[in-house]
Design an enzyme around this catalytic site. Structure first.
Site, PDB file in Angstrom:
ATOM      1  N   ARG A  25       0.822  -1.216   0.000  1.00 42.71           N
ATOM      2  CA  ARG A  25       0.000   0.000   0.000  1.00 42.71           C
ATOM      3  C   ARG A  25       0.855   1.264   0.000  1.00 42.71           C
ATOM      4  O   ARG A  25       0.942   1.977  -0.996  1.00 42.71           O
ATOM      5  CB  ARG A  25      -0.948  -0.027   1.212  1.00 42.71           C
ATOM      6  CG  ARG A  25      -2.070   1.012   1.162  1.00 42.71           C
ATOM      7  CD  ARG A  25      -1.680   2.385   1.668  1.00 42.71           C
ATOM      8  NE  ARG A  25      -1.194   2.387   3.044  1.00 42.71           N
ATOM      9  CZ  ARG A  25      -0.679   3.458   3.623  1.00 42.71           C
ATOM     10  NH1 ARG A  25      -0.572   4.611   2.965  1.00 42.71           N
ATOM     11  NH2 ARG A  25      -0.220   3.388   4.874  1.00 42.71           N
ATOM     12  N   ASP A  26       1.537   1.522   1.097  1.00 41.73           N
ATOM     13  CA  ASP A  26       2.335   2.739   1.221  1.00 41.73           C
ATOM     14  C   ASP A  26       3.507   2.734   0.251  1.00 41.73           C
ATOM     15  O   ASP A  26       3.929   3.780  -0.247  1.00 41.73           O
ATOM     16  CB  ASP A  26       2.837   2.859   2.662  1.00 41.73           C
ATOM     17  CG  ASP A  26       3.336   4.249   3.014  1.00 41.73           C
ATOM     18  OD1 ASP A  26       3.187   5.161   2.190  1.00 41.73           O
ATOM     19  OD2 ASP A  26       3.879   4.424   4.108  1.00 41.73           O
ATOM     20  N   HIS A  69       6.268   4.244  12.679  1.00 40.96           N
ATOM     21  CA  HIS A  69       6.289   4.242  11.216  1.00 40.96           C
ATOM     22  C   HIS A  69       7.299   5.310  10.780  1.00 40.96           C
ATOM     23  O   HIS A  69       6.973   6.497  10.718  1.00 40.96           O
ATOM     24  CB  HIS A  69       4.884   4.566  10.694  1.00 40.96           C
ATOM     25  CG  HIS A  69       4.734   4.530   9.215  1.00 40.96           C
ATOM     26  ND1 HIS A  69       3.937   3.615   8.577  1.00 40.96           N
ATOM     27  CD2 HIS A  69       5.257   5.308   8.230  1.00 40.96           C
ATOM     28  CE1 HIS A  69       3.968   3.826   7.273  1.00 40.96           C
ATOM     29  NE2 HIS A  69       4.776   4.862   7.044  1.00 40.96           N
ATOM     30  N   HIS A 111      10.164   7.036   8.218  1.00 41.37           N
ATOM     31  CA  HIS A 111      10.746   7.206   6.883  1.00 41.37           C
ATOM     32  C   HIS A 111      12.232   7.516   7.042  1.00 41.37           C
ATOM     33  O   HIS A 111      12.681   7.972   8.089  1.00 41.37           O
ATOM     34  CB  HIS A 111      10.010   8.306   6.117  1.00 41.37           C
ATOM     35  CG  HIS A 111       8.651   7.900   5.658  1.00 41.37           C
ATOM     36  ND1 HIS A 111       8.264   7.889   4.341  1.00 41.37           N
ATOM     37  CD2 HIS A 111       7.560   7.457   6.355  1.00 41.37           C
ATOM     38  CE1 HIS A 111       7.013   7.475   4.234  1.00 41.37           C
ATOM     39  NE2 HIS A 111       6.561   7.211   5.454  1.00 41.37           N
ATOM     40  N   CYS A 121       5.215   9.742   0.287  1.00 44.44           N
ATOM     41  CA  CYS A 121       3.883  10.290   0.563  1.00 44.44           C
ATOM     42  C   CYS A 121       3.530  11.245  -0.557  1.00 44.44           C
ATOM     43  O   CYS A 121       4.256  12.208  -0.809  1.00 44.44           O
ATOM     44  CB  CYS A 121       3.855  11.018   1.903  1.00 44.44           C
ATOM     45  SG  CYS A 121       2.249  11.786   2.257  1.00 44.44           S
ATOM     46  N   ASN A 142      10.086   4.403   3.055  1.00 45.70           N
ATOM     47  CA  ASN A 142       9.902   3.871   4.401  1.00 45.70           C
ATOM     48  C   ASN A 142      11.142   3.109   4.855  1.00 45.70           C
ATOM     49  O   ASN A 142      12.001   2.723   4.054  1.00 45.70           O
ATOM     50  CB  ASN A 142       8.721   2.898   4.406  1.00 45.70           C
ATOM     51  CG  ASN A 142       7.402   3.559   4.141  1.00 45.70           C
ATOM     52  OD1 ASN A 142       6.792   4.126   5.035  1.00 45.70           O
ATOM     53  ND2 ASN A 142       6.938   3.490   2.904  1.00 45.70           N
TER      54      ASN A 142
END
Length: 314
Positions: free
Chosen positions: A30-31, A223, A225, A256, A265
């Site tokens: 997803r991300d 989470h 980055h 993002c 990430n």
């Protein structure tokens, strides 16, 4: 050369101040893919998910029900979920932005969702087209209905350490926003360093701030980055404070769409290499993860930014 040839027993250094086991919350499908310039075909996404599950990952954030206009790379969410073969023991959460997204998730038979909020006014406007307060008014009925449908709801909170429009973000501001998601019924809160500016001391201060307000560290995840190369050191700081769920992305994919300074990430392989060296259980097979990220890099036409992938596949 495979990781099994690199002398893991010699570099194994358990630390009694760290958790025995960590849950890896894999966000690559997803991300990781939402920030790609080209849309990845459904059949490639399906193989990606299958490879990640075969590598031992048990939580695979699969897609998002954000409007296709905003994230066209995930416009195939219904098709993906309709053809996905779900494995026993593997969770397949999806991101849900609003009531319409929840409708789509219910129709798709989803059992785990995540909602995402911002710790800052500026990013709430950029990412959600909402004010800071209005975002919670939007999420509350979504979380309530999702729980009534029997879904588990996770909360994401963006810009927990810094915001490109507002600068440094005060811990008490983050805690206030995070508690609103937890109080709404989210079972876990993932603290996002969306633009990758955090350092370990900031991680300590933020965890302290949550603890001071009575939030159980067991309800928190992280989470990170890796914009400034701090994702692993920040993760280690979080583990030392008792956090046991870490978000990461296979091969370090991601970014993002609404924060241009956000880079990839924390790479799942980099995380696993560190956890293995510390004797922390996680259930993933590093060689299989590396093979998967090399395979995906070939489909994307660019090398993986993961240092471990580069080292073990070179």
């Amino acid at each position: 050369m495979g990781v099994r040839d690199l002398g893991l027993p010699e570099r194994l250094t358990p630390d009694p101040g760290l958790p025995d086991r960590v849950t890896i919350w894999e966000v690559g499908p997803r991300d990781g893919l939402q920030n790609e310039s080209a849309t990845v075909p459904v059949e490639v996404k399906l193989e990606f998910l299958d490879r990640l599950a075969s590598a031992g990952l048990t939580t695979l954030e699969t897609t998002s029900f954000v409007h296709p206009k905003w994230v066209p790379q995930l416009a195939d969410a219904e098709d993906l979920l309709a053809t996905l073969t779900r494995r026993d023991g593997v969770r397949y959460p999806v991101l849900v932005p609003n009531a319409r997204g929840l409708d789509r998730a219910v129709d798709a038979g989803v059992t785990d969702i995540a909602v995402f909020a911002s710790a800052t006014e500026s990013f709430a406007r950029k990412n959600l087209n909402s004010t800071f307060d209005d975002q919670f008014a939007m999420f509350d009925p979504v979380v309530t209905r999702a729980r009534d449908e029997g879904m588990a709801v996770r909360g994401y909170l963006s810009m927990c350490f810094g915001d490109p429009w507002e600068g440094a973000v005060a811990p008490d501001q983050v805690v206030a926003a995070g508690k609103r998601l937890l109080d709404a019924g989210c079972w876990q809160l993932s603290l996002g360093d969306t633009i990758g500016v955090a350092t370990p001391g900031q991680v300590d201060r933020l965890v302290d701030a949550f603890a001071a307000e009575g939030v159980d560290v067991g309800a928190l995840a992280v989470h990170f980055h890796d914009t400034y190369g701090q994702a692993l050191s920040n993760t280690l700081a979080a583990l030392r404070r008792g956090i046991t769920t870490v978000d990461s992305s296979a091969g370090g994919l991601g970014g993002c769409p609404y924060a241009e300074s956000a880079t990839g990430n924390l790479a799942t392989e980099d995380l696993v290499w560190m956890l293995d060296g510390l004797g922390i259980a996680h259930g993933a097979d590093l060689d299989a993860l590396v093979d998967t990220s090399v395979w995906m890099a070939g489909r994307l036409g660019k090398p993986s930014p993961s240092r471990v992938v580069a080292a073990l596949s070179g």
